[in-house]
Design a protein around this motif. Structure first.
Motif, PDB file in Angstrom:
ATOM      1  N   CYS A   1      19.800  43.943  49.329  1.00 24.37           N
ATOM      2  CA  CYS A   1      20.043  45.203  49.234  1.00 24.37           C
ATOM      3  C   CYS A   1      20.739  45.552  47.738  1.00 24.37           C
ATOM      4  CB  CYS A   1      21.436  45.527  50.094  1.00 24.37           C
ATOM      5  SG  CYS A   1      22.702  44.460  50.099  1.00 24.37           S
ATOM      6  N   GLY A   2      20.853  44.476  46.987  1.00 26.38           N
ATOM      7  CA  GLY A   2      21.355  44.617  45.557  1.00 26.38           C
ATOM      8  C   GLY A   2      22.908  44.942  45.518  1.00 26.38           C
TER       9      GLY A   2
ATOM     10  N   HIS B   1      26.708  46.752  44.034  1.00 28.46           N
ATOM     11  CA  HIS B   1      27.057  48.087  43.211  1.00 28.46           C
ATOM     12  C   HIS B   1      28.653  47.761  43.518  1.00 28.46           C
ATOM     13  CE1 HIS B   1      28.080  50.341  46.875  1.00 28.46           C
ATOM     14  NE2 HIS B   1      26.783  50.025  47.410  1.00 28.46           N
ATOM     15  N   ASP B   2      29.284  48.676  42.772  1.00 29.39           N
ATOM     16  CA  ASP B   2      30.827  48.584  42.787  1.00 29.39           C
ATOM     17  C   ASP B   2      31.211  49.160  44.095  1.00 29.39           C
ATOM     18  OD1 ASP B   2      31.025  47.882  40.180  1.00 29.39           O
ATOM     19  OD2 ASP B   2      31.592  49.652  39.435  1.00 29.39           O
TER      20      ASP B   2
ATOM     21  N   LYS C   1      37.996  52.567  45.608  1.00 30.25           N
ATOM     22  CA  LYS C   1      38.010  52.457  44.029  1.00 30.25           C
ATOM     23  C   LYS C   1      39.293  51.334  43.853  1.00 30.25           C
ATOM     24  CE  LYS C   1      38.464  55.288  40.000  1.00 30.25           C
ATOM     25  NZ  LYS C   1      39.598  54.495  39.250  1.00 30.25           N
TER      26      LYS C   1
ATOM     27  N   ASP D   1      38.637  48.465  41.154  1.00 28.23           N
ATOM     28  CA  ASP D   1      39.523  48.312  40.031  1.00 28.23           C
ATOM     29  C   ASP D   1      39.880  46.785  40.116  1.00 28.23           C
ATOM     30  OD1 ASP D   1      38.810  50.788  39.326  1.00 28.23           O
ATOM     31  OD2 ASP D   1      40.799  51.486  39.664  1.00 28.23           O
TER      32      ASP D   1
ATOM     33  N   LYS E   1      37.582  44.202  38.924  1.00 26.63           N
ATOM     34  CA  LYS E   1      37.366  44.414  37.481  1.00 26.63           C
ATOM     35  C   LYS E   1      38.444  43.620  36.948  1.00 26.63           C
ATOM     36  CE  LYS E   1      34.030  48.000  37.033  1.00 26.63           C
ATOM     37  NZ  LYS E   1      34.209  49.282  37.699  1.00 26.63           N
ATOM     38  N   ALA E   2      39.512  44.071  37.392  1.00 24.85           N
ATOM     39  CA  ALA E   2      40.788  43.267  36.723  1.00 24.85           C
ATOM     40  C   ALA E   2      40.727  41.824  37.040  1.00 24.85           C
ATOM     41  CB  ALA E   2      41.895  43.988  37.495  1.00 24.85           C
TER      42      ALA E   2
ATOM     43  N   TRP F   1      44.247  67.075  35.996  1.00 25.59           N
ATOM     44  CA  TRP F   1      44.506  65.782  35.751  1.00 25.59           C
ATOM     45  C   TRP F   1      46.213  65.597  35.732  1.00 25.59           C
ATOM     46  CZ3 TRP F   1      41.068  62.612  36.728  1.00 25.59           C
ATOM     47  CH2 TRP F   1      39.644  62.699  36.091  1.00 25.59           C
TER      48      TRP F   1
END
Lengths: 335, 335
Positions: free
Chosen positions: B106-107, B109-110, B114, B118, B121-122, B319
């Motif tokens: 399937c490959g 992906h992130d 979230k 995150d 990545k951290a 924001w």
């Protein structure tokens, strides 16, 4: 709006989704040159207004008073990537104004530039207001506030002298009376300006060909356009359409993205402006629409269009890197 | 498609963008109960087909042969969040099959979730194929391959016995002949199925009310629906609409997201199914459309709709956390 005016997403040979697009090209005399879709619809200019909003900053004398550069002026017009160079430039502007980062009221969000966002996370750092794609515009608003001796606090408010100057500039450039411009609030907190799509195109026609404007306004328009032409990397980022459009055309065209599917282009010296709105706001349809319009209008040479091919007719890949679809502009710009 | 059938994005008091939506509610006898927009349009079912694609897995006897659980079956139907629990369950399925993670085609992906993305990545880690929202489906396809003594390699190909069973199941459930189903390739590499929108609604009506199907198919449908009802957290994730819909209705409704703006719902035991397509594929319009349709159809009580209010009529914030707009469904489901 009877004619087909769409960007179609094909998966294999079948159309999977489609985006309605609305386009208006206008001459500096106000006449409509070409259009497609519901060209008269009202739109919020969002960040496509930033180059117009930079005009009062230049007119205020703030550039000279605070020693602001053309690169910084390009950043004022930007929805930038939040890369290190953008953040550093915004920080430098605040330093010239004698202000802290806390003076920015735009809020923080992850940098648009994914490698920068990923690197921030890997380093355990949260994004700051400087990373906000609008930080240059906000720094410019703070510079304007100081230049006109207005308080820097509260500069987001419609009642603040800075926002009054923004509204006045947008009104005079677009030809839409202040009382008729419809107001909303942007993601970064500032007022945004609702107007008919052709009025945005008209404002951009005048931005690039300000011959009939007062001398000080002419000079301001020329400085804004020139700053973007000289520093396209500060308008967005290397991977972004806004930057690539200026580079591919060597400054013959200057355009600016706005959120929710808006883009405005000026062709400096030609008397022409273009405004595009994707009806549903999708970014994936926006650059194909803009590039196709520029080709149909003859504003891009074949060679320039080739440099923008990946924005014009994108190929869709799956997670394994196999091509599975494509994005195809399907409209006919006509008078 | 003359009547208004849109989800409108308001910024302040002005409509900024709008999404065309197409809806079809169908009874298990094949009759159209209600519709809006271009209800006959062809759509790719994308991941909304996953619960239907789980049927051949159950029918193959793979559940018993490899000791697969209902939680794992729910994950087979999922576009999951890639949270630790989802990843662990997918990994466990592969272990039961005696396969390595590399068997998944399937490959990567992130993760959709979230905070999980995150945190990865951290920690300096890249996502794996197990984080792919489709990893459960792919593990299920590998289980089916083994159960029918087909090679596990090449299971993405249209020619592979696994994909032939997928096509056969989709065809028989939707009532669209195999030769008429239009094929494309999904983000995760598997074939996707193009069909008229009401055919997807019909397939979901039959999934939840399989009374007229062969006994083994009935049992498979009931097991798939029951697995999702018992384990909604493995269908998507705590923050996701698919999961919340099952929870808010205590399993009275079971629905599944598909990419590019597709959603299908079954109301088990009632003989009813619903399919929704956002014409431009936008997720922001999808849940408002589905929830509004369920309210208009009377499939949600007021109390249940209240639990889904944030999906139904979302408020848009900037924001700084200030409300600046809202998303409003504007259509009338009628016969």
């Amino acid at each position: 709006m009877s004619k087909k005016s769409v960007i179609t997403i094909y998966r294999g040979e079948m159309a999977e989704s489609e985006h309605q697009v609305h386009l208006a090209a206008v001459q500096v005399d106000g006449s409509l040159v070409a259009s497609s879709g519901d060209a008269d619809r009202w739109i919020f200019a969002r960040s496509s207004a930033k180059p117009l909003q930079a005009i009062p900053l230049v007119e205020s004398g703030a550039m000279e008073r605070y020693g602001l550069t053309d690169a910084e002026l390009a950043l004022v017009c930007a929805s930038h990537n939040g890369e290190e160079k953008h953040v550093a430039l915004a920080a430098g502007m605040l330093a010239k104004l004698g202000l802290e980062e806390s003076a920015l009221s735009c809020g923080a969000h992850d940098p648009f530039h994914k490698p920068t966002a990923d690197a921030l996370k890997a380093a355990g750092n949260a994004p700051s207001a400087l990373h906000n794609n609008c930080s240059g515009k906000h720094a410019g608003m703070l510079a304007l506030a100081k230049a006109i001796d207005a308080p820097t606090a509260g500069y987001l408010s419609v009642e603040h002298p800075v926002q009054k100057r923004m509204l006045a500039a947008i009104s005079s450039m677009s030809g839409v009376r202040e009382t008729e411009i419809r107001l909303g609030t942007d993601g970064c907190g500032v007022p945004v300006f609702g107007m008919p799509l052709p009025s945005l195109a008209y404002a951009f026609a005048r931005l690039g060909t300000p011959d009939d404007l007062a001398a000080s306004r002419q000079a301001a328009c020329q400085r804004v356009v020139g700053a973007i032409q000289s520093h396209p990397d500060f308008l967005a980022g290397d991977d972004r359409f806004d930057t690539q459009l200026v580079r591919a055309t060597r400054g013959k065209l200057v355009g600016k993205l706005g959120a929710d599917g808006v883009f405005a282009v000026t062709k400096p010296g030609s008397g022409l402006g273009l405004a595009v709105k994707v009806g549903d706001g999708a970014v994936r349809a926006l650059y194909p629409a803009v590039t196709e319009a520029l080709v149909q209008l003859g504003w891009l040479t074949e060679e320039e269009a080739e440099l923008l091919a990946s924005f014009h007719r994108p190929i869709l890949y799956n997670w394994q890197g196999t091509a599975v679809g494509r994005i195809v502009p399907e409209f006919d710009l006509s008078r």
